[in-house]
Design an enzyme around this catalytic site. Sequence first.
Site, PDB file in Angstrom:
ATOM      1  N   SER A  67      34.874 -18.737  14.622  1.00  0.00           N
ATOM      2  CA  SER A  67      33.559 -19.047  14.759  1.00  0.00           C
ATOM      3  C   SER A  67      32.576 -18.259  15.092  1.00  0.00           C
ATOM      4  O   SER A  67      33.193 -17.503  16.127  1.00  0.00           O
ATOM      5  CB  SER A  67      32.358 -19.934  14.865  1.00  0.00           C
ATOM      6  N   TYR A  81      29.212 -26.672  21.072  1.00  0.00           N
ATOM      7  CA  TYR A  81      30.122 -25.374  20.235  1.00  0.00           C
ATOM      8  C   TYR A  81      30.426 -24.633  20.553  1.00  0.00           C
ATOM      9  O   TYR A  81      32.122 -23.492  19.843  1.00  0.00           O
ATOM     10  CB  TYR A  81      29.349 -26.156  19.007  1.00  0.00           C
TER      11      TYR A  81
END
Length: 172
Positions: A67, A81
């Site tokens: 990501s 995250y």
Amino acid sequence: MIDVVAGEGALDVLVVNAGTLVLGDPLTLDADAVDRMIDINVRAPYHAAVEAARQMNDGGRIIVIGSVNGDRMPFEGGAAYALTKSALQGMARGLARDFGARGITVNIIQPGPTNTDMNPADGPMSATMHGFMAIKRHATGEEIAGLAAYLAGPEAGIITGAMHTIDGGFGA
């Protein structure tokens, strides 16, 4: 995931596209939920990549979908995250060195907002995410797959240990 990879026999390409998301105040996030996210987003790709290399033909390709949040976390609540996605960067750099003598490449694709079940283009965070972007739309799965196909192909045989950001300018 290791058992799945081990059961496949000789491999040419491994693409790891599994992930989960836990957002929230780090002072109140459930520790078990964070640990599960670390298991899915970090441990599973690492062990799958290592097992794949055991089974892999020389010149193989390992591609992990990470990501853009490995590079940039523009809002509160995403620390855990971001930790999992930045960990993949170190993994790719290290495994690229470990597997390089065999011509096995290891790369991370770092999508920005992408139209998925986890992050739909019409979801509640869309306007906020698009506000950070030069190209104000979610990527499509086909766009991410196109980059993966390139990295899996013969033209990418010298590209390894690299992060490939495909984010519409989210991190620019």
